[in-house]
Write a protein that holds these residues in place. Structure first.
Motif, short mmCIF file in Angstrom:
data_model
loop_
_atom_site.label_atom_id
_atom_site.label_comp_id
_atom_site.label_asym_id
_atom_site.label_seq_id
_atom_site.Cartn_x
_atom_site.Cartn_y
_atom_site.Cartn_z
N ILE A 68 0.93 -1.04 0.07
CA ILE A 68 0.06 -0.13 0.14
C ILE A 68 0.86 1.22 -0.06
N SER A 69 1.82 1.36 0.68
CA SER A 69 2.88 2.32 0.69
C SER A 69 3.40 2.59 -0.48
N GLY A 70 3.81 1.60 -1.28
CA GLY A 70 4.45 1.70 -2.64
C GLY A 70 3.42 2.40 -3.47
N LEU A 71 2.21 1.90 -3.34
CA LEU A 71 1.23 2.31 -4.28
C LEU A 71 1.04 3.66 -4.18
N PHE A 72 0.63 4.09 -2.92
CA PHE A 72 0.55 5.45 -2.70
C PHE A 72 1.95 6.53 -3.15
N ASP A 73 2.90 5.82 -2.96
CA ASP A 73 4.13 6.64 -3.48
C ASP A 73 4.09 6.93 -5.01
N SER A 74 3.45 5.87 -5.75
CA SER A 74 3.75 5.98 -7.27
C SER A 74 2.42 6.68 -7.58
N ILE A 75 1.46 6.90 -6.75
CA ILE A 75 0.01 7.38 -7.14
C ILE A 75 0.30 9.17 -6.83
N ASP A 76 0.94 9.60 -5.67
CA ASP A 76 1.20 10.92 -5.24
C ASP A 76 1.99 11.52 -6.59
N GLY A 77 2.96 11.09 -7.22
CA GLY A 77 3.70 11.66 -8.25
C GLY A 77 2.70 11.75 -9.47
N ALA A 78 2.02 10.71 -9.74
CA ALA A 78 1.17 10.83 -10.78
C ALA A 78 0.06 11.79 -10.79
N VAL A 79 -0.69 11.92 -9.44
CA VAL A 79 -1.54 12.99 -9.35
C VAL A 79 -0.88 14.27 -9.40
N ALA A 80 0.27 14.48 -8.92
CA ALA A 80 1.00 15.92 -9.37
C ALA A 80 1.21 16.22 -10.75
N ARG A 81 1.68 15.35 -11.54
CA ARG A 81 1.82 15.38 -13.07
C ARG A 81 0.50 15.71 -13.74
N LEU A 82 -0.33 14.93 -13.19
CA LEU A 82 -1.62 14.90 -14.08
C LEU A 82 -2.41 16.10 -13.92
N THR A 83 -2.20 16.78 -12.63
CA THR A 83 -2.94 18.01 -12.13
C THR A 83 -2.05 19.15 -12.25
N ASN A 84 -0.90 19.02 -12.81
CA ASN A 84 0.07 20.13 -12.94
C ASN A 84 0.34 20.83 -11.63
N LYS A 85 0.27 20.15 -10.74
CA LYS A 85 0.60 20.54 -9.14
C LYS A 85 2.07 20.23 -8.70
N THR A 86 2.86 19.81 -9.63
CA THR A 86 4.21 19.70 -9.33
C THR A 86 4.99 20.74 -8.74
N SER A 87 5.62 20.79 -7.79
CA SER A 87 6.44 22.08 -6.97
C SER A 87 7.73 21.51 -6.57
N LYS A 88 8.72 22.39 -6.27
CA LYS A 88 9.78 22.17 -5.56
C LYS A 88 9.52 21.67 -4.06
N LEU A 89 8.72 22.25 -3.35
CA LEU A 89 8.31 21.82 -2.08
C LEU A 89 7.65 20.41 -1.87
N GLY A 90 6.99 20.15 -3.12
CA GLY A 90 6.12 18.74 -3.13
C GLY A 90 7.21 17.86 -3.35
N ALA A 91 8.34 18.01 -4.28
CA ALA A 91 9.34 16.99 -4.42
C ALA A 91 10.20 17.01 -3.43
N PHE A 92 10.24 18.11 -2.71
CA PHE A 92 11.29 17.81 -1.56
C PHE A 92 10.46 16.89 -0.48
N LEU A 93 9.30 17.19 -0.20
CA LEU A 93 8.61 16.27 0.66
C LEU A 93 8.81 14.85 0.52
N ASP A 94 8.28 14.81 -0.76
CA ASP A 94 8.11 13.30 -1.34
C ASP A 94 9.39 12.66 -1.28
N SER A 95 10.53 13.14 -1.63
CA SER A 95 11.77 12.65 -1.47
C SER A 95 12.18 12.10 -0.17
#
Length: 201
Positions: A68-95
């Motif tokens: 489930i953790s791996g699935l959520f990790d894959s989905i969060d990046g996809a959601v950010a990309r598909l909604t054009n909500k990628t950000s430096k803060l989001g990338a930092f927190l995700d990493s």
């Protein structure tokens, strides 16, 4: 040459998996989930996987929460990309969340009989693989798909190690050593790729 062919095959599988992840991501987009929520859920389920082993010695729950953790990790990046909500803060927190999750998921190997040196080596190499990618991308190098195994494959290997430890410890140890070897090879591939690209730039 074999490494190149294997990389091509793995990248094709990753592309097919990405299509599936995107379809799931659209569901979360419709429900109003933000990428940050999914990042937090990924970290929390990794923590639950950790506690499943440390407190309850439950390999089945560990496998479930790790998936489930791996699935959520894959989905969060996809959601950010598909909604054009990628950000430096989001990338930092995700990493940062991914690195914490890696430690939470690898460390419990100590509780099913693996020794300290094996676990520390795997954690170290996993963190270095991610560091090299992050550092290179900060320098403008695209690292996606570089190296034999990325984070998703490493998580899958760890799940298999835990699953096989239930009925065949020798097989489980062999798979862990294979994971360590492939992880080291991936680290070397990324370092060599980065050196060549930076030298030619």
């Amino acid at each position: 040459m074999k490494h190149v062919v294997l990389n091509v095959l793995l990248n094709r599988l990753r592309d097919k998996f990405s299509v599936i992840v995107d379809k799931i991501a659209y569901f979360f987009i419709k429900t109003g989930f933000k990428p940050l929520y999914l990042t937090v859920l990924s970290l929390l389920t990794a923590l639950l996987a950790f506690l499943s082993i440390v407190l309850y010695k439950s390999i089945l729950f560990f496998i479930f929460f790790t998936l489930i953790s791996g699935l959520f990790d894959s989905i969060d990046g996809a959601v950010a990309r598909l909604t054009n909500k990628t950000s430096k803060l989001g990338a930092f927190l995700d990493s940062t969340s991914d690195r914490l999750s890696d430690i939470l998921i690898i460390y419990p190997l100590l509780y099913i009989g693996f020794n300290y040196s094996e676990v520390v080596l795997l954690i170290t190499v996993s963190l270095l693989i991610s560091y090299v990618r992050a550092r290179c991308e900060s320098l403008g190098l695209k690292m996606e798909g570089i190296g034999l195994i990325e984070r998703a494959e490493r998580l899958l290997f760890i799940i298999i190690v835990f699953a096989t430890s239930i009925f065949n410890k020798i097989l489980s140890i062999s798979i862990l050593y294979l994971l360590i070897a492939l992880s080291i090879l991936t680290l070397v591939q990324r370092i060599v790729f980065a050196i060549r690209k930076l030298e030619s730039s």
